[in-house]
Scaffold this active site. Structure first.
Site, PDB file in Angstrom:
ATOM      1  N   HIS A 172      -0.433  -2.301   3.277  1.00 57.89           N
ATOM      2  CA  HIS A 172       0.340  -2.401   2.029  1.00 57.89           C
ATOM      3  C   HIS A 172       0.199  -3.780   1.375  1.00 57.89           C
ATOM      4  O   HIS A 172       0.503  -3.940   0.203  1.00 57.89           O
ATOM      5  CB  HIS A 172       1.802  -2.002   2.240  1.00 57.89           C
ATOM      6  N   HIS A 234      -2.857  -7.287   8.238  1.00 61.77           N
ATOM      7  CA  HIS A 234      -2.554  -7.998   6.986  1.00 61.77           C
ATOM      8  C   HIS A 234      -3.272  -9.347   6.889  1.00 61.77           C
ATOM      9  O   HIS A 234      -3.866  -9.674   5.865  1.00 61.77           O
ATOM     10  CB  HIS A 234      -1.047  -8.246   6.856  1.00 61.77           C
TER      11      HIS A 234
END
Ligand code: NAP
Length: 477
Positions: A172, A234
């Protein structure tokens, strides 16, 4: 090949992520007129509910997690929602799901917001029910495995029913505006790219600090740790965007080809180039909080903090360290990238210290980009010129004040619906990430490294600070 979905199938529709992020993002997209009027959204989970009950459930989530001004015509959004109770481990229940999708559901976007252990039965069920055909695409939430081997198993299971061009692996962070803006900054301006190399950049820092402790997913986190929860996905994605060569276009394959080259060029982390930590009791934001072992209720060797000195072994980045650091119970919640440029080769201002320029890319909680420059302090300079470092704010919020700030999942859900893979992680990227991380864990095993303790509310163990200080580098705080 782009093809807009006519149905969105949301697995795990009663879960935490669905309530906090997915349903609010979909509602916000609807409010912005960004969903096709005919798009049908079908939620599934084991909980028995009918459409009306699911709509009430969704309304409660929206009222809790989406600001009122972003909800738009909420009844119109709720009318798109349908629900099918389904246990993915029971193959028969997919027949009912296919009936709910109906014959008009030719282009189905599937989002698996469930535990990865459920991916395989879900995919078998979708396939058997005829929901994995050419028009279908599938979005997968992290974690995609716990190491390279388990990640391959998941990827193989998905690949048995969906070709890579229809698989959307979610990180995300890639949906965040400043992360995409990093690409605009690098490749839509002439200023930075000529300097974006070892000759002009001294080092890069990437920090992801969380103030929270274990929260609800204690067992999951204890099996995972900071390296696999944050760095593997990430932080390596951020690193690859900072370090990649200019892609020939902003098309998914061009961007991902360049990212994977960086991931493959990561040098295995050597002895003394990583530090792990685990928090003990302390204070965060004025609140007294317990230690990790107390929260967990047992002793554990899982790291809640990791700092790594990484290297990208290629021409561009020769000799430029990338310092990565992430931890729980840090003093503040922050995700940022610092690009530290080198100092000018010669100062014409005798006796005046110049400070090397730095570019700070704030991703969380503030999305912001600041370039630090040297400037003259106003005055008549009778005692000689005075210089000071001043921030040049290339800030998003002010420059684009009329523009709505979007949740990362809005962008990602829309791209899944539109079948645009640019901001999703390709299989070779995930596997290169795992290969690098697995080697770090092997090294920790060989060295019998156990996490050093640190007080909650600090920036990790002193060894983490020393990792950078040894090179004359101070972590940005
Ligand atoms: P969660 O709250 O535990 O939700 C899991 C969902 O799966 C629920 O809707 C549950 O509903 C459903 N489910 C469980 N077993 C099922 C089965 N046998 N058949 C059909 N449905 C089943 O988890 P979450 O926090 O939403 O996370 C979902 C996924 O996203 C996980 O893989 C997680 O690691 C990942 N993720 C979560 C976050 C986050 O912030 N929450 C962030 C990043 C990634 P029923 O109990 O009604 O079946």
């Amino acid at each position: 090949m782009r093809s807009r979905a006519d149905t969105l199938l949301l697995f795990g529709a009663t879960g935490d992520l669905a309530q906090r992020m997915l349903l609010p993002s979909l509602c916000a997209l609807n409010a912005g007129g960004l969903l096709d009027p005919n798009l049908k959204i079908i939620g599934t989970a084991r909980t028995a509910m009918d459409d009306a009950e699911f709509r009430n459930f969704a309304r409660a989530a929206l009222e809790k997690f989406l600001p009122a001004e972003r909800r738009g015509p909420i009844a119109e959004f709720l009318n798109r929602l349908h629900y099918q109770p389904l246990d993915v481990t029971n193959p028969d229940s997919f027949t009912e799901l296919a009936a709910k999708v109906g014959p008009e559901g030719k282009r189905v976007a599937i989002f698996l917001s469930t535990a990865p252990s459920l991916f395989e039965p879900t995919i078998r069920g979708l396939e058997a029910a005829g929901l994995a055909g050419d028009g279908s695409r599938i979005g997968l939430e992290k974690p995609l495995g716990l190491d390279l081997a388990s990640s391959r198993e998941i990827n193989d299971a998905v690949a048995s029913a969906f070709p890579e061009r229809r698989i959307f692996r979610i990180d995300h962070y890639l949906g965040k505006e400043t992360v995409q803006n990093l690409l605009a900054l690098r490749f839509a301006n002439i200023l930075f790219e000529p300097l974006w190399n070892a000759q002009h950049i001294e080092h890069v820092q990437i920090t992801v600090g969380e103030t929270v402790g274990l929260e609800k997913r204690a067992d999951f986190y204890d099996q995972t740790g900071a390296l696999r929860d944050m760095v593997q996905n990430h932080m390596l994605q951020l690193l690859s965007l900072v370090a990649m060569e200019p892609p020939s276009s902003f098309e998914s394959e061009a961007v991902r080809d360049e990212k994977v080259k960086v991931l493959r060029a990561l040098r295995p982390v050597g002895r003394g180039e990583s530090v792990t930590g685990q928090y003990r009791g302390g204070a965060v934001g004025g609140q007294i909080v317990p230690g990790y072992d107390e929260e967990l209720g047992r002793e554990s060797e899982t790291e809640t903090f990791v700092a790594i000195k990484a290297h990208v072994d290629n021409w561009r980045w020769k000799g430029v360290p990338f310092y990565l650091r992430t931890g729980k119970r840090m003093p503040k919640r922050v995700t940022e990238i610092l690009v530290q440029f080198r100092d000018v080769p010669h100062s014409i201002f005798k006796g005046v210290q110049t400070k090397p320029n730095k570019l700070l890319i704030g991703i969380q909680p503030e999305e912001n980009i600041t370039l630090s420059l040297m400037a003259k302090v106003p005055g008549l300079d009778r005692d000689g010129i005075a210089l000071r470092e001043v921030p040049l704010d290339i800030a998003m919020p002010d420059a684009f004040s009329g523009k709505e700030r979007r949740i990362a999942y809005e962008r990602l859900l829309l791209d899944l619906i539109d079948m645009d893979q640019t901001l999703f992680v390709r299989r070779d990227e995930v596997e290169a990430q795992w290969a690098w991380v697995d080697k770090i864990r092997e090294l920790w095993g060989e060295e019998r490294l156990t996490p050093k303790t640190y007080a909650a509310g600090s920036w990790g163990p002193s060894a983490g600070i020393a990792l950078a200080e040894r090179d004359g580098v101070t972590w940005h705080e």
